[in-house]
Design a protein around this motif. Structure first.
Motif, PDB file in Angstrom:
ATOM      1  N   ASP A  57      -4.722  -6.724  -1.110  1.00  0.00           N
ATOM      2  CA  ASP A  57      -3.409  -6.758  -1.763  1.00  0.00           C
ATOM      3  C   ASP A  57      -3.443  -7.656  -3.000  1.00  0.00           C
ATOM      4  O   ASP A  57      -2.937  -7.299  -4.067  1.00  0.00           O
ATOM      5  N   THR A  58      -4.053  -8.828  -2.833  1.00  0.00           N
ATOM      6  CA  THR A  58      -4.091  -9.812  -3.914  1.00  0.00           C
ATOM      7  C   THR A  58      -4.934  -9.317  -5.084  1.00  0.00           C
ATOM      8  O   THR A  58      -4.518  -9.389  -6.247  1.00  0.00           O
ATOM      9  N   VAL A  59      -6.115  -8.801  -4.801  1.00  0.00           N
ATOM     10  CA  VAL A  59      -7.012  -8.368  -5.876  1.00  0.00           C
ATOM     11  C   VAL A  59      -6.473  -7.132  -6.581  1.00  0.00           C
ATOM     12  O   VAL A  59      -6.509  -7.030  -7.813  1.00  0.00           O
ATOM     13  N   PHE A  60      -5.957  -6.162  -5.817  1.00  0.00           N
ATOM     14  CA  PHE A  60      -5.437  -4.942  -6.435  1.00  0.00           C
ATOM     15  C   PHE A  60      -4.256  -5.231  -7.364  1.00  0.00           C
ATOM     16  O   PHE A  60      -4.017  -4.488  -8.322  1.00  0.00           O
ATOM     17  N   ALA A  61      -3.510  -6.278  -7.058  1.00  0.00           N
ATOM     18  CA  ALA A  61      -2.356  -6.621  -7.888  1.00  0.00           C
ATOM     19  C   ALA A  61      -2.753  -7.391  -9.141  1.00  0.00           C
ATOM     20  O   ALA A  61      -1.916  -7.649 -10.013  1.00  0.00           O
TER      21      ALA A  61
END
Length: 383
Positions: free
Chosen positions: A37-41
């Motif tokens: 979630d963090t990296v994709f955002a």
């Protein structure tokens, strides 16, 4: 009790590579999902991540995770690619399951023992069964003495020796070099191929092996021992299709030995079969199903067949990639010495050493550069 996960991520090769390790490991783990979630955002190099995902056979896994996050903005061209790849993979899996069940039934009707292994059983057991685990071919184990009968039976069902070319949707005959290679290493039949007309033309590629290891290996797992522990496996769809598969301990050993062969032997690299992140992901997902009873069973069969070296080589690299403790739990820590871990087998029969960690080797786009030096006379061997 086995420690199932460890929330650590190695960012030394960039967050794009760390994403691929997370999806190979299984983002169903909470810490992996939060990390994604963090990296994709964040800002991410999609050209790099898609390129590496293709190389390592995890493009469908990546697509599944991207499409599961509609609230995050992704490049439209990537979304289209992932949707199409998953759709095609789902079609292929439906066809492969049906064809696998037909093959198994025909073998049973002719009194021939057969069991499915690797992708055809992994995709619905250790993955979601919805196309996220890619299938290149369909693998079976049969008795060596059944080889001629198996080939004749497959030919009667429309299969022939060759390779499937997806671009031209045609079967390409094996060349002379390939035919000689199969004769010199008779541990499996040449690939058998048939084109099935479903929603589209799908090339079904079938590989029959007679051993869990390879021709000329210094150890052999007795096929009769494997056959004694087969059980009926039903595919996870509504058609109630089934085939036989190995017990967990033999299935695990087969996957480990297959990875070891492709990563340790020079001929695998020359044929473009060097190890991928997807294969390490298979091993990790299997390892997560291990409990104390299965550890005892694995230790017993590793000791019985003197498999400590290849199992230690693979599991220590799994531990270092995914922060697990499998080598220790299998009692193989003393076998996994640093010289052996960075060794590989040459065509000449000698042993060479490759540079770096397995993480760096997987990431590297020019792996030949990692194999500069010989270890001849170093004492590294398989026995």
């Amino acid at each position: 009790m086995i420690e199932k996960s460890n929330p650590k991520f190695d960012l030394s090769l960039g967050k794009e590579w760390a994403v691929l390790e997370a999806i190979a490991a299984g983002p169903e783990q909470l810490e992996n999902s939060v990390f994604l979630d963090t990296v994709f955002a964040s800002e991410i190099d999609w050209e790099e991540i898609v390129f590496q995902a293709r190389r390592h056979k995890v493009l469908n896994l990546l697509g599944k995770e991207v499409l599961a996050r509609p609230a995050i903005h992704f490049p439209p061209e990537s979304l289209g690619l992932f949707r199409e790849q998953l759709r095609l993979s789902q079609q292929k899996i439906r066809t492969y399951r049906l064809e696998a069940a037909r093959i198994a039934e025909s073998f049973d009707n002719h009194g021939l023992v057969i069991c499915g292994t690797k992708g055809i059983v992994f995709e619905g057991s250790y993955y979601d069964g919805g196309g996220s685990r890619s299938l290149n071919d369909m693998d079976f184990i049969i008795k060596p003495e059944s080889a001629d009968a198996a080939k004749a039976l497959m030919e009667s069902q429309g299969y022939c020796e060759g390779e499937y070319n997806a671009g031209s949707e045609s079967i390409i005959p094996l060349d002379r070099k390939q035919k000689i290679a199969y004769k010199l290493s008779p541990d499996h039949l040449p690939p058998l191929v048939k084109i099935v007309e479903e929603d589209r033309r799908i090339g079904v590629v079938v590989d029959f092996a007679f051993t869990l290891s390879w021709w000329g290996a210094p150890y052999r797992v007795l096929i009769n021992d494997v056959i004694d522990e087969l059980y009926l496996y039903q595919f996870p769809d509504t058609r109630k299709l089934s085939i036989h598969r190995m017990s967990f301990r033999y299935e695990f050993l087969a996957a480990v030995l297959h990875l070891f062969r492709e990563a340790w032997f020079e001929h695998s690299r020359s044929f473009g079969l060097d190890v991928t992140l997807a294969k390490f992901g298979d091993i990790l997902r299997m390892w997560r199903r291990v409990d104390d009873r299965r550890i005892r069973e694995l230790r017993e069969v590793v000791d019985r067949y003197d498999l400590a070296k290849p199992v230690a080589w693979v599991m220590e690299h799994v531990d270092r990639l995914f922060f697990t403790d499998a080598t220790s739990q299998l009692g193989l820590t003393s076998v996994a010495d640093p010289v052996f871990l960075n060794s590989a087998h040459e065509y000449s029969g000698g042993t060479c050493r490759w540079i770096g960690t397995m993480r760096q080797r997987l990431y590297c786009k020019n792996r030949a550069a990692l194999f500069p030096s010989s270890l001849s006379g170093s004492g590294v061997d398989l026995g």
